[in-house]
Design an enzyme around this catalytic site. Sequence first.
Site, short mmCIF file in Angstrom:
data_model
loop_
_atom_site.label_atom_id
_atom_site.label_comp_id
_atom_site.label_asym_id
_atom_site.label_seq_id
_atom_site.Cartn_x
_atom_site.Cartn_y
_atom_site.Cartn_z
CB CYS A 2 -0.72 -0.01 1.52
SG CYS A 2 -1.92 -1.41 0.95
NE ARG A 27 3.82 1.64 -1.66
CZ ARG A 27 5.37 1.38 -1.55
NH1 ARG A 27 6.23 1.30 -2.24
NH2 ARG A 27 6.02 0.32 -0.80
CD1 TRP A 73 -1.96 -4.52 -4.99
CD2 TRP A 73 -1.92 -5.75 -3.46
NE1 TRP A 73 -2.16 -5.46 -5.43
CE2 TRP A 73 -1.74 -6.58 -4.84
CE3 TRP A 73 -1.99 -6.01 -2.22
CZ2 TRP A 73 -2.14 -7.71 -4.84
CZ3 TRP A 73 -1.66 -8.52 -2.20
CH2 TRP A 73 -1.59 -8.55 -3.94
CG ASN A 99 2.42 -1.25 2.70
OD1 ASN A 99 2.52 -2.16 2.68
ND2 ASN A 99 4.14 -0.51 2.97
N GLY A 100 1.51 -3.43 5.21
CA GLY A 100 1.81 -4.71 5.12
C GLY A 100 1.11 -5.45 6.01
CD GLU A 484 10.76 -8.38 -18.40
OE1 GLU A 484 9.73 -7.24 -18.12
OE2 GLU A 484 10.11 -9.02 -17.37
CE LYS A 488 6.93 -5.78 -17.63
NZ LYS A 488 7.83 -6.21 -17.21
CD GLU A 491 3.81 -6.92 -15.31
OE1 GLU A 491 4.06 -6.29 -13.78
OE2 GLU A 491 4.54 -6.61 -15.74
CG HIS A 507 9.82 -31.66 -26.04
ND1 HIS A 507 10.26 -32.74 -25.92
CD2 HIS A 507 10.82 -30.58 -26.07
CE1 HIS A 507 11.51 -32.39 -27.39
NE2 HIS A 507 11.78 -31.18 -26.81
CE LYS A 606 8.17 -0.01 -10.89
NZ LYS A 606 8.24 -0.44 -11.46
C1 AGP Z 1 6.95 -6.63 -13.31
O1 AGP Z 1 6.63 -4.90 -14.80
C2 AGP Z 1 6.64 -6.49 -12.68
N1 AGP Z 1 6.28 -4.87 -11.87
C3 AGP Z 1 7.00 -7.32 -11.39
O2 AGP Z 1 6.59 -8.52 -12.05
C4 AGP Z 1 8.72 -6.78 -10.40
O3 AGP Z 1 9.10 -6.99 -11.54
C5 AGP Z 1 8.26 -7.35 -9.18
O4 AGP Z 1 7.98 -7.03 -8.43
C6 AGP Z 1 9.80 -6.96 -8.46
O5 AGP Z 1 9.96 -5.75 -7.82
P1 AGP Z 1 11.57 -5.74 -7.67
O6 AGP Z 1 12.38 -5.39 -8.94
O7 AGP Z 1 10.87 -4.08 -7.47
O8 AGP Z 1 11.86 -6.31 -6.89
#
Ligand code: AGP
Length: 611
Positions: A2, A27, A73, A99-100, A484, A488, A491, A507, A606
């Site tokens: 959060c 966040r 979040w 937050n946590g 990757e 992307k 996401e 396979h 994030k």
């Molecule tokens: C990637 O686009 C995501 N936001 C997520 O997979 C991110 O890479 C992952 O949470 C790791 O975050 P960090 O690099 O801040 O540790």
Amino acid sequence: MCGIVAYIGSREAYPIILKGLQRLEYRGYDSAGVALLDKELAVYKKMGKVAELESSLIGTNLHAQSGIGHTRWATHGEPSDRNAHPHRSSSGKLAMVHNGIIENFAPIKKELLQKGYEFESDTDTEVLLHFIDDIYQNDANNLEEAVRIALKRIVGAYVIILLDQDNPDTLIAARKGSPLVIGIGKNEHFLASDASPIIEYTKEVVYINDYEMAIVKPDELILKNPGNERITPFITKLDMELAAIEKGGYEHFMLKEIFEQPTAVFDCLRGRLDAKKGTITMGGIDQHLDLLREAKRIIIVGCGTSWHAGLLAEYVLEELCRIPVEVEYASEFRYRNPVINPGDVIIAVSQSGETADTLVALENAKNKGAFIFGVVNVVGSSIARLSQAGAYTHAGPEIGVASTKAFTAQLTVLYMIAIKLGYSKGTLSKERYQHLINELAMVPDKIQDALNEAASIENLAKKHQDARDFLFLGRGYNFPIALEGALKLKEISYIHAEGYPAAEMKHGPIALVEESLPVVFVATRDIYHEKLVSNAREIKARKGQVLAVITENDDLFEEIADDTISVPAADELIAPLISVVPLQLLAYYTGLAKGLDVDKPRNLAKSVTVE
Ligand code: AGP
């Protein structure tokens, strides 16, 4: 996960807190709320984005000079008004943001229910607040003491900030596991999950460590350790400009950050790589070169996109340094009791430097004697402070939830480490060393060339925006890039996508191939090229649609593929730094074409600061 903001001073608190929540919205954006203390405590909260809270408060008297705010979040309790923060104590005099995750909230809640407490929400946070209030009312002399007593019983991660109607000139804050920064102003203080809400008011900040408590007044910041002893705050000067966290004329932070990559990679190389002199200077490496040279094994730990950077680094480090490398998902590594031997080096890769799984995995490994080297973007973050050495990626603040420029900057740092270590170990020849240095120095310009394809990539995105699934294929150094690319797209566009080593198709996954399935090949020229051409023919033979990222003037793939995206030629080892860019743009434009919030995709945040 959060975002938390608080202010105490002589200014109007609400506008400062609201803007802070907007800056931290990446966040978490399930609900938002503020508590303001003028004569009385007032709490306002709303499900949805910060904008919904703001519009719900138009016309309300929001005068106050201290307040706390939260953007959520959701972990415990679905997104709703009643589960939104701040929560209020049953006495009505305390408000708290958190937050946590409080892992042992259930038994504490049971005790409080037996004492007659009632709960308005399903959150672990409200349980902690009532628990603190209960101790405050019955056992403690003051709120600070009540918080200290309560936290001794708590299992989990937290940053909490409390506002007390009976003590309007004091905020109480505490941290364990989740990030907290305090900005020092003239007769005012700013508290936040990271520096972005603070930067426009002051550059003097204090990063709060685990188990520390802060008693914050307009003109005083008292820090205490778990033993209730005062500690001197360590003030750091932020080297970030406000413009860095603004959109700068771009429609979205994600697009801005994709187009910032030539500069981000250049900033990452600057002062480190000198192609003319043929040198790579990295303080964190130079100081520990012997240890790294003699490393028996390198274990790279990370999550999500950072794990993909680690996977590519495995290929490059083994190729150039001949040191065995393993790449670990931090969430698995922290619990599976891995074998860690003296001489093992852990490289932690993280943009935020706050990812909970990576942080705890490192703490465990450090306790087992491993040497921790951090590759981190956020300066002063927890992973940076935990690491025994490290290298910042200097990509600048990354606001878009989908990591883009931080990924290419991570790769740039990891490449510099591998090239420098390989040369100093003698496993990399002088010629190849100089060649790779020259190649790296050319990356910013080549990324710029790749960005010039944006318009045609947007058309391809529109062409495939209604696809139900996507496959991304690559071999060797391009396999992690295929992963990757798939991440992307998932996401940002919510389209199901998977990345595979191209040879794995036969396979099993090739069963998925049919007319409507776009298959993206990361096919820049390398030793696998012929084999990849055969893989593409296999897909075409089953009427799949082939979209390929190719090295310019690759006639063979031009002939086979339905669509191609050209990138400048580069050494096969370096090419992934460039071939990822079209995949970032493909994801961005697909999300855009589908009208989705590309900066704040659903269900994501994030920085994942909870398990
Ligand atoms: C990637 O686009 C995501 N936001 C997520 O997979 C991110 O890479 C992952 O949470 C790791 O975050 P960090 O690099 O801040 O540790």
